[in-house]
Design a protein around this motif. Structure first.
Motif, mmCIF file in Angstrom:
data_model
loop_
_atom_site.group_PDB
_atom_site.id
_atom_site.type_symbol
_atom_site.label_atom_id
_atom_site.label_comp_id
_atom_site.label_asym_id
_atom_site.label_seq_id
_atom_site.Cartn_x
_atom_site.Cartn_y
_atom_site.Cartn_z
ATOM 1 N N ARG A 60 0.843 -1.184 0.000
ATOM 2 C CA ARG A 60 0.000 0.000 0.000
ATOM 3 C C ARG A 60 0.885 1.243 0.000
ATOM 4 O O ARG A 60 1.878 1.316 0.733
ATOM 5 N N ARG A 62 0.962 5.564 0.136
ATOM 6 C CA ARG A 62 0.193 6.725 0.591
ATOM 7 C C ARG A 62 1.104 7.939 0.505
ATOM 8 O O ARG A 62 2.241 7.912 0.954
ATOM 9 N N SER A 163 -9.363 5.410 4.208
ATOM 10 C CA SER A 163 -8.637 4.951 3.019
ATOM 11 C C SER A 163 -9.460 5.195 1.753
ATOM 12 O O SER A 163 -8.905 5.429 0.674
ATOM 13 N N SER A 167 -8.191 7.339 -1.443
ATOM 14 C CA SER A 167 -8.221 6.816 -2.815
ATOM 15 C C SER A 167 -8.945 7.768 -3.750
ATOM 16 O O SER A 167 -8.498 8.013 -4.881
ATOM 17 N N ARG A 170 -6.973 10.612 -4.840
ATOM 18 C CA ARG A 170 -5.769 10.164 -5.552
ATOM 19 C C ARG A 170 -4.517 10.369 -4.693
ATOM 20 O O ARG A 170 -3.459 10.759 -5.198
ATOM 21 N N SER A 172 -3.594 7.712 -2.605
ATOM 22 C CA SER A 172 -3.193 6.368 -2.184
ATOM 23 C C SER A 172 -3.327 5.423 -3.371
ATOM 24 O O SER A 172 -4.032 5.696 -4.347
ATOM 25 N N PHE A 173 -2.615 4.282 -3.240
ATOM 26 C CA PHE A 173 -2.676 3.254 -4.269
ATOM 27 C C PHE A 173 -2.279 1.940 -3.614
ATOM 28 O O PHE A 173 -1.362 1.888 -2.780
#
Length: 716
Positions: A60, A62, A163, A167, A170, A172-173
C-alpha cells in the motif's frame, strides 16, 4: 452514531485549520504576487511525501502534498505513479525492469457522490473538497489563498482517517501485482509539466520481504489526577507519523478495553503540549475503581497502531476536606499530643497524614518521619528546651501525594525549663578595682535577666548575691576592694527566665586583682643525659598567679641569653628535653616565670650542662652462638644498639679464649657486619668476646663473653 460524531469532529477540525490559515491582514504588495512566484518559492523544499506499508499480499502506498499549492495542483491534475523492479531473488538487477506507469487522474464529483450515499467519511470530505467560492475568490485573492489552505488541511486529515477518501483524492494506491521475491522502486509525481521545477516528485523502495517497521505511542504515564479527571501523557518515536489517537480504557484489570474518545484525538496547534509529549484529559466513569489506559495511533493509512504500554489509574475522590478540630494535651512537661478529626468514610482516599510545627510560619518542620497511617488521629511530639509557644498543622495526604492542610493550632508550653548557662564568660579587674565582665547567653525568648554572685578566693563557697540584672544583657561592671592580701575574686552569673527558672550548672569566673610583685622563680632540681640530649627538671614557682614559663639559653663563654621555648605549666615538676648537644661545649639554661599581669620573675638557678666526649663506648653484650657440624664452624652473631649523630661504628674486634689460654685476637669485621665464623679443629669449650670501635677511635668496654662446647667429629 459513531460515524456521525466523527463527521462533526472532522468538520470542526477542518474549520479550525481553515480559520487558523486565513490571514488577518495582507498588504497591497502581497496581494499583487503573481502565480509564477509559487514555483520559485517551492524550489528549495520537498513538496511530496511518500510512505509504504504492507497489505494482505499487497503493498500500500500513501502520499501527501506538503504545501497547499501542490495539493491544489494534484486536486486539479492528479498524479503519475511509476514502478520498477530493482531486486529479484535477493540480487540487485543491473538495470531496473518491468517499468510500469499508472496515471491517477482526479475522480469526478459524480463518482464521489455515489460513494457518499453509503460512506459518512466521503460525504464529509466531499463538501470541502469540491467547495468553490468563485464569486468571493475573484474579488479577494487573499481569501482564495486562505480557502485553499483550509481545504488542503481538511483534505489531508480526512484522507488520513479514511482509506476510501484517500483513494478518491488520488492520495493512495494499493499494488496487488507484487511478488514475494522482488523489491520495487515506487515514484509518485505531480501530473503537471512543471513537476520537476515544483519538486513534486518523490520515491520509496518497498517489497514484501522488506521489513517496514511499525511504530506505537510510547512512554504513556498518568501525569495527573484531580477531580475525577486523569491527564495522560505520551510521546511518539521520531520516525513515526500519526494523525490522530484513540484512547482506550479497561475496567477489568486490562483484560478488555473500550474506546474512550468516539472521534480521534487530533493534536492541533492549540493543544496542550509538554516538550515533545502529547496530553489528553478524560473523566473516569466511577470512583474507587482501578482503570487501565492505553493509546493507539492512527497512521496516514487510516489504520490503528498496536497499543502503547498500559498505565494503571486508581479513581479516588480527590476533592477532600482538610483535617479539623485540632486539640493538644501534654503527656509530660516536654511531650505534647496533637489530635485531629477527619471523616472515616473518606480515609480510603488517603495515604495518611503529615504533621508540621513552626515558630514563625516561615520555617515548617515535619514531626513524623513516615506518613502517619490514615486510621491514626493522634501523634506525640517532644518539645525542645526554651520554646514557649509553637504552632502545629495537620495535612491530609491523598493517594497522589497532594496535601490539604488544617488551620494552625497554637500550643502554649508548660515552662519548667531553665535557660542555658552562659558561654564565653570573661572579665578583668583593673588597678582601681573596677571589674568588667562579659558573656554570651542562649538568646532564649523568655530570658528575664541574671543573678550575680561573688566570693573572695579564701572563701569560695561563701557566694553572696550582689546584683540582679533585669535585662538580657551581655556585660556588667562591678567594683572590688583593693589592698587585700587575697588576689582571687570569684563570680557566678545565673540566667533566669520569666517563670523564675534558674540555670543550675553554671561556670565560675575566677579573676585576680592586679599585682605589682613579680612571681617567685622556679628552682632547678635535676638534669640527666639520654642519647646526647639533656633532660632538665624544675620545681614550679610558689606564686599562684603564674601564667607561663619562658626558657632561655646561654652558650658559654658568651654572656648573652636567648629565648628558646615555652615550658608547659605543671603543678609538681616542670620538664624540658634539649636538642642534641655538642660535645665538650658548656651551656647554661635558666627559667623565668610570668604572672597574669605580665610581671617576670628573676632567673632560676642556672644549670651549666656539658656533654663530655666518652672515653669508652657501651659494651657489646647481646651475643648469639651456634655450631655448624657440617662445616665444623662456630657461628657468632651479635646486636649493638648504639646510636649517635656524631660518630659511627667503624669495626668490630673478636677475641677467643681456648682451653688453657687467655683471650686472643681472632679477627676484625666492618661496622655494618654482625656475624663471624670460626673454624674449629678440636673438641672443647670456647669463649668469645666482641669489642666495638668508632670512627673517631673510641673502643667499647669489654662486654660479656659467650661460650659454646664443641665436639668435633673425626673424619673417616
Amino acid at each position: 452514531m459513531k460515524k456521525l460524531l466523527l463527521l462533526i469532529c472532522l468538520q470542526v477540525i477542518g474549520f479550525e485549520m481553515y480559520c487558523q490559515s486565513k490571514p488577518q491582514k495582507q498588504s497591497t504588495i502581497n496581494n499583487q504576487i503573481k502565480k509564477s512566484s509559487t514555483v520559485q518559492a517551492l524550489k528549495s523544499i520537498p513538496t511530496l511525501q511518500l510512505l509504504a506499508k504492507h497489505g494482505k499480499g499487497t503493498i500500500r502506498l500513501r502520499w501527501v502534498a506538503q504545501t497547499p499549492e501542490i495539493w491544489a495542483l494534484g486536486h486539479q491534475y492528479g498524479y503519475i505513479l511509476e514502478r520498477t523492479t530493482v531486486i529479484r531473488n535477493n540480487k540487485t538487477l543491473a538495470k531496473p525492469e518491468d517499468f510500469k506507469t499508472i496515471a491517477l487522474l482526479p475522480f469526478s464529483e459524480q463518482e464521489w457522490s455515489k460513494l457518499a450515499q453509503t460512506d459518512d467519511y466521503v460525504r464529509a470530505a466531499q463538501s470541502f473538497y469540491f467547495y468553490k467560492p468563485e464569486e468571493l475568490a475573484e474579488k479577494d485573492t487573499s481569501l482564495k489563498s486562505a480557502i485553499t489552505r483550509g481545504k488542503f488541511a481538511f483534505s489531508s486529515i480526512a484522507a488520513d482517517f479514511s482509506s476510501t477518501v484517500a483513494s478518491l483524492m488520488r492520495l493512495s494506491f494499493e499494488d496487488s501485482l507484487v511478488k514475494s521475491n522482488e523489491i520495487y522502486h515506487y515514484t509518485i509525481k505531480l501530473n503537471h509539466p512543471d513537476f520537476q521545477k515544483l519538486k513534486a516528485e518523490t520515491r520509496v523502495t518497498a517489497g514484501m520481504s522488506w521489513n517496514i517497521k511499525a511504530y506505537t505511542p510510547q512512554k504513556l504515564v498518568d501525569l495527573d489526577y484531580v477531580d475525577s479527571t486523569v491527564t495522560l501523557k505520551w510521546v511518539i518515536p521520531q520516525q513515526a507519523i500519526f494523525t490522530g489517537y484513540v484512547i482506550e480504557r479497561s475496567a477489568d484489570g486490562g483484560v478488555s478495553y473500550e474506546r474512550v474518545n468516539q472521534a480521534p484525538f487530533v493534536p492541533i496547534e492549540n493543544s496542550p503540549k509538554e516538550k515533545d509529549a502529547f496530553l489528553y484529559t478524560t473523566k473516569v466513569p466511577k470512583l474507587m475503581l482501578n482503570y487501565y489506559y492505553r493509546i493507539r495511533g492512527i497512521d496516514p493509512f487510516a489504520e490503528q497502531s498496536d497499543p502503547s504500554n498500559s498505565v494503571k489509574v486508581f479513581a479516588f475522590q480527590s476533592r477532600l476536606p482538610e483535617p479539623d478540630s485540632l486539640l493538644s494535651n501534654f503527656l509530660n512537661k516536654r511531650t505534647v499530643g496533637i489530635r485531629w478529626r477527619f471523616p472515616d468514610s473518606l480515609t480510603i482516599n488517603l495515604q495518611g497524614f503529615n504533621v508540621y510545627k513552626t515558630l514563625d510560619f516561615k520555617n515548617f518542620t515535619k514531626v513524623n518521619k513516615e506518613v502517619v497511617s490514615n486510621s491514626t488521629r493522634t501523634i506525640f511530639d517532644r518539645i525542645e528546651d526554651g520554646i514557649e509557644n509553637i504552632y502545629y498543622t495537620v495535612a491530609a495526604v491523598d493517594l497522589r501525594g497532594r496535601q490539604k492542610t488544617s488551620e494552625p493550632l497554637l500550643v502554649n508550653i508548660i515552662d519548667s525549663i531553665p535557660p542555658m548557662k552562659l558561654m564565653n564568660l570573661h572579665g578583668k579587674i583593673n588597678k582601681k578595682g573596677i571589674t568588667r565582665i562579659g558573656w554570651t547567653h542562649g538568646k532564649e525568648r523568655d530570658l528575664f535577666g541574671f543573678n550575680v554572685f561573688r566570693a573572695e578566693g579564701i572563701r569560695p563557697k561563701d557566694m553572696e548575691l550582689i546584683r540582679v540584672i533585669q535585662h538580657p544583657d551581655t556585660a556588667m561592671i562591678d567594683t572590688v576592694a583593693m589592698g587585700t592580701t587575697n588576689r582571687k575574686v570569684l563570680y557566678v552569673i545565673v540566667p533566669i527566665d520569666f517563670h523564675s527558672n534558674a540555670t543550675r550548672a553554671n561556670d565560675t569566673l575566677v579573676l585576680y586583682r592586679p599585682d605589682v610583685t613579680p612571681p617567685e622563680p622556679p628552682k632547678t632540681v635535676y638534669f640527666a643525659f639520654e642519647n646526647e640530649k639533656a633532660s632538665i627538671k624544675w620545681l614550679p614557682s610558689t606564686s599562684e598567679d603564674v601564667a607561663a614559663y619562658k626558657l632561655y639559653k646561654q652558650d658559654l663563654p658568651d654572656t648573652a641569653t636567648r629565648f628558646i621555648a615555652d615550658v608547659k605549666l605543671a603543678k609538681d615538676t616542670l620538664r624540658y628535653i634539649t636538642e642534641s648537644m655538642e660535645e665538650e661545649k658548656s651551656t647554661n639554661y635558666l627559667l623565668r616565670a610570668i604572672d597574669q599581669e605580665g610581671l617576670i620573675s628573676n632567673d632560676s638557678n642556672r644549670v651549666e650542662i656539658k656533654l663530655n666526649r666518652p672515653h669508652r663506648l657501651p659494651g657489646v653484650d647481646t651475643l648469639f652462638i651456634s655450631y655448624d657440624d657440617t662445616k665444623q664452624e662456630v657461628i657468632i652473631k651479635w646486636k649493638y644498639n648504639y646510636f649517635s649523630k656524631k660518630r659511627q661504628i667503624q669495626s668490630f674486634f673478636l677475641s677467643k679464649l681456648t682451653p688453657g689460654t687467655d683471650f686472643n685476637k681472632l679477627g676484625i669485621v666492618s661496622g655494618d657486619t654482625f656475624e663471624y665464623r670460626d673454624p674449629i679443629q678440636s673438641s672443647g669449650t670456647y669463649f668469645y668476646r666482641v669489642l666495638a670501635e668508632s670512627t673517631d677511635g673510641i673502643i667499647s668496654v669489654k662486654g660479656k663473653p659467650i661460650s659454646i662446647k664443641v665436639k668435633v667429629k673425626k673424619k673417616e
